[in-house]
Design a protein around this motif. Structure first.
Motif, PDB file in Angstrom:
ATOM      1  N   LEU A 240       0.828  -1.207   0.000  1.00 25.48           N
ATOM      2  CA  LEU A 240       0.000   0.000   0.000  1.00 25.48           C
ATOM      3  C   LEU A 240       0.861   1.254   0.000  1.00 25.48           C
ATOM      4  O   LEU A 240       0.529   2.255  -0.628  1.00 25.48           O
ATOM      5  N   ARG A 241       1.983   1.196   0.722  1.00 26.55           N
ATOM      6  CA  ARG A 241       2.893   2.354   0.749  1.00 26.55           C
ATOM      7  C   ARG A 241       3.462   2.621  -0.644  1.00 26.55           C
ATOM      8  O   ARG A 241       3.533   3.772  -1.087  1.00 26.55           O
ATOM      9  N   LYS A 242       3.850   1.578  -1.347  1.00 33.61           N
ATOM     10  CA  LYS A 242       4.432   1.737  -2.681  1.00 33.61           C
ATOM     11  C   LYS A 242       3.427   2.296  -3.672  1.00 33.61           C
ATOM     12  O   LYS A 242       3.791   3.003  -4.607  1.00 33.61           O
ATOM     13  N   SER A 243       2.138   1.960  -3.469  1.00 33.01           N
ATOM     14  CA  SER A 243       1.100   2.440  -4.386  1.00 33.01           C
ATOM     15  C   SER A 243       0.454   3.733  -3.909  1.00 33.01           C
ATOM     16  O   SER A 243      -0.563   4.162  -4.451  1.00 33.01           O
ATOM     17  N   ASP A 244       1.029   4.346  -2.853  1.00 36.41           N
ATOM     18  CA  ASP A 244       0.551   5.637  -2.322  1.00 36.41           C
ATOM     19  C   ASP A 244      -0.873   5.570  -1.782  1.00 36.41           C
ATOM     20  O   ASP A 244      -1.564   6.585  -1.730  1.00 36.41           O
ATOM     21  N   LYS A 245      -1.323   4.390  -1.362  1.00 31.11           N
ATOM     22  CA  LYS A 245      -2.642   4.266  -0.740  1.00 31.11           C
ATOM     23  C   LYS A 245      -2.456   4.365   0.777  1.00 31.11           C
ATOM     24  O   LYS A 245      -2.601   3.399   1.527  1.00 31.11           O
ATOM     25  N   LEU A 246      -2.132   5.582   1.198  1.00 30.30           N
ATOM     26  CA  LEU A 246      -1.682   5.795   2.566  1.00 30.30           C
ATOM     27  C   LEU A 246      -2.807   5.683   3.590  1.00 30.30           C
ATOM     28  O   LEU A 246      -2.566   5.267   4.723  1.00 30.30           O
ATOM     29  N   ASP A 247      -4.020   6.061   3.219  1.00 31.59           N
ATOM     30  CA  ASP A 247      -5.132   5.937   4.160  1.00 31.59           C
ATOM     31  C   ASP A 247      -5.399   4.469   4.481  1.00 31.59           C
ATOM     32  O   ASP A 247      -5.597   4.098   5.641  1.00 31.59           O
TER      33      ASP A 247
END
Length: 458
Positions: A170-177
């Motif tokens: 998720l961090r790599k895909s910028d899905k931070l929420d």
């Protein structure tokens, strides 16, 4: 097929004397005429392209192209498909004199021969089992996807490793929420169990019941408990999809997450309360008080738009007196007509030199906040200050409700409902269920319906 398997004397163009040739299929040895009959049956039952997946051969070889520093040669797992090959190192090497290149096995004189044979057997068996498993399910795969699947299985063995894997993804895909949701769940589980270095099989119904009791003991409401269990369930589901666990250890068939009461207490103020907030004299107050009130009112008059989406609004999102944006949480297109109050608020923060891709409100700066994590941190920081000031505004207006930006979203729905707006337009669920369900209703509105309904806001 024989040619791809390297059968001596075979050719893709020249027929082979099939009376004298046998073909190895899985663990069986079939005469060629039976193998060809099997091939015909498979071609009828499924497309030929899927059958070609069966031709992936798995073999361990001594890669004697270039010796290592100690003059030994690495053992490599070799996958072959359509005469193309991929090599994967086994992490061990042998001397050339200790390897039988005809039989592709270590010689009897090879040190640690039994351990090497077991490693080879385990590796080849793992790939062959996966090939058979995917073929039986009629799932397409390639050499690359086979390698990736098994490498993921090797990296992820425990519940904690699965959490780390998902969080990093998720961090790599910028899905931070979403990443924060999984981090919150992981941290809660670690507080409960001290460590997540445990296999999935350790988490059964009794384990989940103890965790539930522990959460309630800390005063967690059912909404929080439900979210934590839904996140843990999604981790199990991901492990299932990656073939890391078997269905028979899945505990959520018996432990029902749906049992938790996720209805929330209504959090809204009345239309009269909104008027009180609007009429407050904040001229002698700090500038942030005025900004906080503007954000609250823009959300209320803007179809309940939440704070993150307000922060992300750009000048290009406004045209023909309408706001059109993509909601960050759901990715859905949202559109609403700008009221006079909304236009007045925007004009207060408009800049004559602003470009179309500039943010409207003084929350984000496109030159400073370039990455997703920068934008997320900035939004979180400003939201905290806005809510602190809104709480003071609520007290000044004599409201019993603790005022936040979230209240504006609920108030939008509640005021329209009390004004007699059709229940099909503003769902009851926005008052006492989760926002995601409500958003499904909001996303399906016709623009004309929303425009007409929003005339009831004052």
């Amino acid at each position: 097929l024989l040619w791809e398997q390297g059968v001596e004397g075979s050719s893709p163009f020249t027929p082979t004397d099939y009376q004298a040739v046998t073909v190895s299929v899985a663990a069986f040895v079939l005469p060629l005429n039976d193998a060809l009959r099997l091939f015909q049956i498979l071609c009828v039952s499924r497309c030929v392209s899927n059958f070609t997946m069966l031709t992936i051969s798995v073999q361990v070889i001594c890669y004697n192209v270039r010796p290592l520093r100690d003059s030994s040669y690495p053992l490599m797992l070799r996958l072959t498909q359509h005469r193309k090959r991929k090599y994967i190192s086994l992490g061990i090497s042998v001397k050339e004199k200790d390897w039988d290149f005809k039989k592709n096995v270590p010689r009897k004189s090879c040190p640690d021969r039994e351990a090497i044979l077991k490693l080879i057997s385990d590796k080849v068996s793992a790939y062959n089992s996966l090939i058979m498993e995917l073929t039986a399910k009629q799932q397409e795969f390639t050499m690359s996807t086979l390698i990736q699947t098994l490498e993921n299985r090797k990296k992820v063995q425990t519940v904690g490793q699965m959490y780390d894997y998902i969080i990093n993804e998720l961090r790599k895909s910028d899905k931070l929420d979403n990443m924060e949701v999984y981090k919150y769940s992981r941290d809660s589980l670690i507080k409960f169990h001290k460590s997540l270095d445990i296999p999935f099989s350790d988490i059964n119904c009794q384990w989940l019941e103890r965790y539930e009791t522990w959460l309630h003991g800390f005063g967690c409401k059912d909404t929080t408990v439900s979210q934590l269990f839904r996140t843990l369930r999604s981790v199990f589901n991901r492990a299932l999809s990656m073939k890391l666990i078997k269905q028979d250890i899945y505990p959520f068939n018996d432990f029902k997450v749906s049992k938790f009461d996720v209805r929330t207490k209504k959090r809204a103020v009345s239309k009269e309360d909104v008027r009180k907030i609007m009429s407050l004299d904040l001229s002698g107050e700090r500038q942030y008080m005025q900004f906080a009130r503007d954000i609250f009112l823009f959300s209320y008059f803007g179809a309940g738009i939440n704070f993150s989406d307000i922060a992300l609004l750009r000048y290009c999102d406004i045209s023909d007196s309408r706001v059109r944006y993509i909601r960050k949480k759901t990715g859905k297109d949202i559109s609403f007509s700008l009221s006079d109050a909304g236009c007045e608020i925007i004009s207060r923060y408009s800049r004559p030199d602003a470009k179309q891709d500039d943010y409207i409100f003084p929350i984000l700066d496109r030159k400073k906040h370039r990455t997703e994590i920068q934008r997320k941190n900035r939004i979180h920081k400003v939201l905290r200050h806005v809510n602190t000031n809104l709480a003071e505004i609520g007290k000044m207006a004599g409201l019993e409700t603790h005022l936040t930006t979230y209240i504006a979203r609920h108030t939008f729905a509640t005021v329209l409902k009390r004004s007699g707006v059709n229940i099909a337009i503003i769902s009851e669920s926005m008052g006492h269920s989760d926002i995601a369900t409500t958003q499904i209703y909001l996303d399906s509105f016709e623009n004309s319906q929303i425009d007409e309904a929003m005339k009831n806001l004052l």
